[in-house]
Scaffold this active site. Sequence first.
Site, PDB file in Angstrom:
ATOM      1  N   HIS A  14      63.972  53.105  46.319  1.00  0.00           N
ATOM      2  CA  HIS A  14      62.116  51.889  45.651  1.00  0.00           C
ATOM      3  C   HIS A  14      61.099  53.116  45.883  1.00  0.00           C
ATOM      4  O   HIS A  14      60.470  53.107  46.713  1.00  0.00           O
ATOM      5  CB  HIS A  14      62.158  51.132  47.373  1.00  0.00           C
ATOM      6  CG  HIS A  14      61.183  50.425  47.588  1.00  0.00           C
ATOM      7  ND1 HIS A  14      61.526  48.845  47.954  1.00  0.00           N
ATOM      8  CD2 HIS A  14      59.971  49.954  47.123  1.00  0.00           C
ATOM      9  CE1 HIS A  14      60.316  48.660  48.588  1.00  0.00           C
ATOM     10  NE2 HIS A  14      59.480  49.166  47.259  1.00  0.00           N
ATOM     11  N   HIS A  16      57.154  52.910  43.476  1.00  0.00           N
ATOM     12  CA  HIS A  16      55.991  52.681  42.622  1.00  0.00           C
ATOM     13  C   HIS A  16      55.264  53.412  41.748  1.00  0.00           C
ATOM     14  O   HIS A  16      55.094  54.593  41.792  1.00  0.00           O
ATOM     15  CB  HIS A  16      55.096  51.688  43.119  1.00  0.00           C
ATOM     16  CG  HIS A  16      55.849  50.555  44.039  1.00  0.00           C
ATOM     17  ND1 HIS A  16      55.879  49.617  43.733  1.00  0.00           N
ATOM     18  CD2 HIS A  16      56.321  50.191  45.333  1.00  0.00           C
ATOM     19  CE1 HIS A  16      56.155  48.426  45.067  1.00  0.00           C
ATOM     20  NE2 HIS A  16      56.657  49.487  45.785  1.00  0.00           N
ATOM     21  N   ARG A  18      53.252  52.878  38.589  1.00  0.00           N
ATOM     22  CA  ARG A  18      52.372  51.606  38.288  1.00  0.00           C
ATOM     23  C   ARG A  18      52.652  51.662  36.910  1.00  0.00           C
ATOM     24  O   ARG A  18      53.659  51.802  35.528  1.00  0.00           O
ATOM     25  CB  ARG A  18      51.322  52.380  38.402  1.00  0.00           C
ATOM     26  CG  ARG A  18      50.808  52.112  39.906  1.00  0.00           C
ATOM     27  CD  ARG A  18      51.106  50.935  40.588  1.00  0.00           C
ATOM     28  NE  ARG A  18      50.652  51.326  42.064  1.00  0.00           N
ATOM     29  CZ  ARG A  18      51.252  50.381  42.999  1.00  0.00           C
ATOM     30  NH1 ARG A  18      51.854  49.336  42.680  1.00  0.00           N
ATOM     31  NH2 ARG A  18      51.135  50.130  44.937  1.00  0.00           N
ATOM     32  N   ASN A  42      56.287  44.905  39.899  1.00  0.00           N
ATOM     33  CA  ASN A  42      55.673  44.245  40.364  1.00  0.00           C
ATOM     34  C   ASN A  42      53.509  44.901  39.846  1.00  0.00           C
ATOM     35  O   ASN A  42      53.097  45.207  40.599  1.00  0.00           O
ATOM     36  CB  ASN A  42      54.985  44.110  41.998  1.00  0.00           C
ATOM     37  CG  ASN A  42      54.820  46.036  42.947  1.00  0.00           C
ATOM     38  OD1 ASN A  42      55.578  46.779  41.754  1.00  0.00           O
ATOM     39  ND2 ASN A  42      53.709  45.466  43.842  1.00  0.00           N
ATOM     40  N   LYS A 100      65.428  41.881  42.257  1.00  0.00           N
ATOM     41  CA  LYS A 100      63.723  42.111  43.416  1.00  0.00           C
ATOM     42  C   LYS A 100      62.941  40.494  44.254  1.00  0.00           C
ATOM     43  O   LYS A 100      62.892  39.961  42.898  1.00  0.00           O
ATOM     44  CB  LYS A 100      62.705  43.106  42.691  1.00  0.00           C
ATOM     45  CG  LYS A 100      61.874  43.138  43.847  1.00  0.00           C
ATOM     46  CD  LYS A 100      62.213  44.121  45.350  1.00  0.00           C
ATOM     47  CE  LYS A 100      60.745  43.819  46.377  1.00  0.00           C
ATOM     48  NZ  LYS A 100      61.123  45.613  47.390  1.00  0.00           N
ATOM     49  N   HIS A 137      62.448  42.197  49.717  1.00  0.00           N
ATOM     50  CA  HIS A 137      60.908  42.546  50.092  1.00  0.00           C
ATOM     51  C   HIS A 137      60.734  41.379  51.518  1.00  0.00           C
ATOM     52  O   HIS A 137      60.883  40.231  51.858  1.00  0.00           O
ATOM     53  CB  HIS A 137      59.854  41.982  49.594  1.00  0.00           C
ATOM     54  CG  HIS A 137      58.359  42.711  50.387  1.00  0.00           C
ATOM     55  ND1 HIS A 137      57.916  43.399  50.212  1.00  0.00           N
ATOM     56  CD2 HIS A 137      58.322  42.662  52.454  1.00  0.00           C
ATOM     57  CE1 HIS A 137      56.789  43.643  51.903  1.00  0.00           C
ATOM     58  NE2 HIS A 137      56.735  43.071  51.531  1.00  0.00           N
ATOM     59  N   HIS A 175      62.703  49.197  52.988  1.00  0.00           N
ATOM     60  CA  HIS A 175      61.238  49.511  53.699  1.00  0.00           C
ATOM     61  C   HIS A 175      61.119  48.892  55.490  1.00  0.00           C
ATOM     62  O   HIS A 175      60.049  48.483  55.470  1.00  0.00           O
ATOM     63  CB  HIS A 175      60.107  49.454  53.159  1.00  0.00           C
ATOM     64  CG  HIS A 175      59.679  48.354  52.492  1.00  0.00           C
ATOM     65  ND1 HIS A 175      60.030  46.725  52.911  1.00  0.00           N
ATOM     66  CD2 HIS A 175      59.412  48.029  51.217  1.00  0.00           C
ATOM     67  CE1 HIS A 175      59.213  45.594  52.184  1.00  0.00           C
ATOM     68  NE2 HIS A 175      59.103  46.524  51.354  1.00  0.00           N
ATOM     69  N   ASP A 248      59.142  53.993  48.493  1.00  0.00           N
ATOM     70  CA  ASP A 248      57.939  52.702  48.748  1.00  0.00           C
ATOM     71  C   ASP A 248      57.059  53.574  48.523  1.00  0.00           C
ATOM     72  O   ASP A 248      55.516  52.874  49.071  1.00  0.00           O
ATOM     73  CB  ASP A 248      57.564  51.690  50.077  1.00  0.00           C
ATOM     74  CG  ASP A 248      57.029  50.835  49.611  1.00  0.00           C
ATOM     75  OD1 ASP A 248      57.065  50.416  48.228  1.00  0.00           O
ATOM     76  OD2 ASP A 248      56.648  49.683  51.012  1.00  0.00           O
ATOM     77  N   HIS A 252      47.912  53.517  44.668  1.00  0.00           N
ATOM     78  CA  HIS A 252      46.112  52.780  44.769  1.00  0.00           C
ATOM     79  C   HIS A 252      45.460  53.881  44.629  1.00  0.00           C
ATOM     80  O   HIS A 252      45.065  54.691  45.957  1.00  0.00           O
ATOM     81  CB  HIS A 252      45.931  52.035  45.962  1.00  0.00           C
ATOM     82  CG  HIS A 252      46.788  50.611  45.621  1.00  0.00           C
ATOM     83  ND1 HIS A 252      47.475  49.756  44.779  1.00  0.00           N
ATOM     84  CD2 HIS A 252      48.042  49.940  47.050  1.00  0.00           C
ATOM     85  CE1 HIS A 252      48.171  48.978  45.300  1.00  0.00           C
ATOM     86  NE2 HIS A 252      48.774  48.795  46.546  1.00  0.00           N
TER      87      HIS A 252
HETATM   88  C1  NCD Z   1      53.444  48.057  47.627  1.00  0.00           C
HETATM   89  C2  NCD Z   1      52.661  48.345  46.043  1.00  0.00           C
HETATM   90  O1  NCD Z   1      50.944  48.113  46.253  1.00  0.00           O
HETATM   91  O2  NCD Z   1      53.103  47.681  44.771  1.00  0.00           O
HETATM   92  N1  NCD Z   1      52.931  48.159  48.804  1.00  0.00           N
HETATM   93  C3  NCD Z   1      53.281  48.641  49.850  1.00  0.00           C
HETATM   94  O3  NCD Z   1      52.585  48.330  50.926  1.00  0.00           O
HETATM   95  N2  NCD Z   1      54.289  48.453  49.963  1.00  0.00           N
HETATM   96  C4  NCD Z   1      53.968  46.472  47.289  1.00  0.00           C
HETATM   97  C5  NCD Z   1      55.443  46.489  48.056  1.00  0.00           C
HETATM   98  O4  NCD Z   1      56.887  47.226  47.742  1.00  0.00           O
HETATM   99  O5  NCD Z   1      55.615  45.492  48.943  1.00  0.00           O
HETATM  100 ZN    ZN Z   2      57.622  48.521  47.759  1.00  0.00          ZN
END
Ligand code: NCD
Ligand code: ZN
Length: 344
Positions: A14, A16, A18, A42, A100, A137, A175, A248, A252
Amino acid sequence: MIQKLTITAPDDLHLHIRDEAMMQLVLPHSAAQFRRATVMPNLKPPVTTTELALAYRNRIANALPTGTAFTPLIPLYLTDKTTGAEVRKAYESGVSRAMKYYPAGATTNSDSAVTKIENIREAIDVMIELGMPLLIHGEVTDPAVDFFDRESRFIDEMLDPLHRAVPDLKIVLEHISTKHAAEYITAASRTLAATITPHHIALNRNALFAGGINPHNFCFPILKSEDDRLAVLAAATSGNPKFFLGTDSAPHGRSNKERTGGFGGLYSAFAALPMYAELFERENALDKLEPFASFYGADFYGIERNRDTVTLIKEPLTIPDYFEVDGDQLVPMRAGDTISWRMA
Ligand code: NCD
Ligand code: ZN
């Protein structure tokens, strides 16, 4: 005392990554530790079709440092309109090994998500046929529900009925953050499993407030109590194959974290495996790290385990205060702290 640990190359199930500048920064960090990852769809707009997933996979391949072996597996972001044929296409193209499910409005960029689970019934039937897990989720989004109860309420009101309705569907509750989730997954049948992040086993909700409000520890699902943390940590280190690694890691920029309406997500990928190693060692469970990180997830997904290895060394590693990215900064989990393991 163990000073060096060589394990089968792990998978982050899992993650991200980007796109664009952020991807350029974070992808090499994950690729230095993990051989494969479930890369979350996402984006804006979300990765809802095989075409979009293949295009994203190409962008990831182009951003990888040359000579790095790293395979992204990209689940499609299910919407009310996802067809069974699309699920099959994604599987047959090799780009997806899971799908997902975000409840609409649950988290960052989840506006186009599924409004009612009945709407993806056709997709679910194809997933059962292919043995593909549904990655969930697990948080209810009703604003009347206490923020800290969102996961528990989801388990009781959504997950349990779904699991009973389609017991053959493999489900990964992503998560997990509560004792309730750890207990529910432990007791459930073999088709249910869960991923566990480094932050939900390292931190409790005090980390949101200690020393003044700290938006860098704000994430979905929100950090819970110390009791919850201990239960999830016990699940991770138990050697139970229902629990496996998914960071996860959700980067950001500082400007989107430190403001009203700031986003949820911790950036843990810089030193995720060393952080897990430190936590497992503290529980006298370093022998459980390899199956948690490298075996159980692949086994549950029904993909081959990796054949090569990675090595961790017990030497101090200081996590940077921040990384520069695109005129902004990315503040990692445990910024400025020194941890006791690093990659060789
Ligand atoms: C994730 C994200 O920023 O894409 N944020 C998070 O707090 N885990 C989104 C997600 O996995 O829910
Ligand atoms: Zn996530």
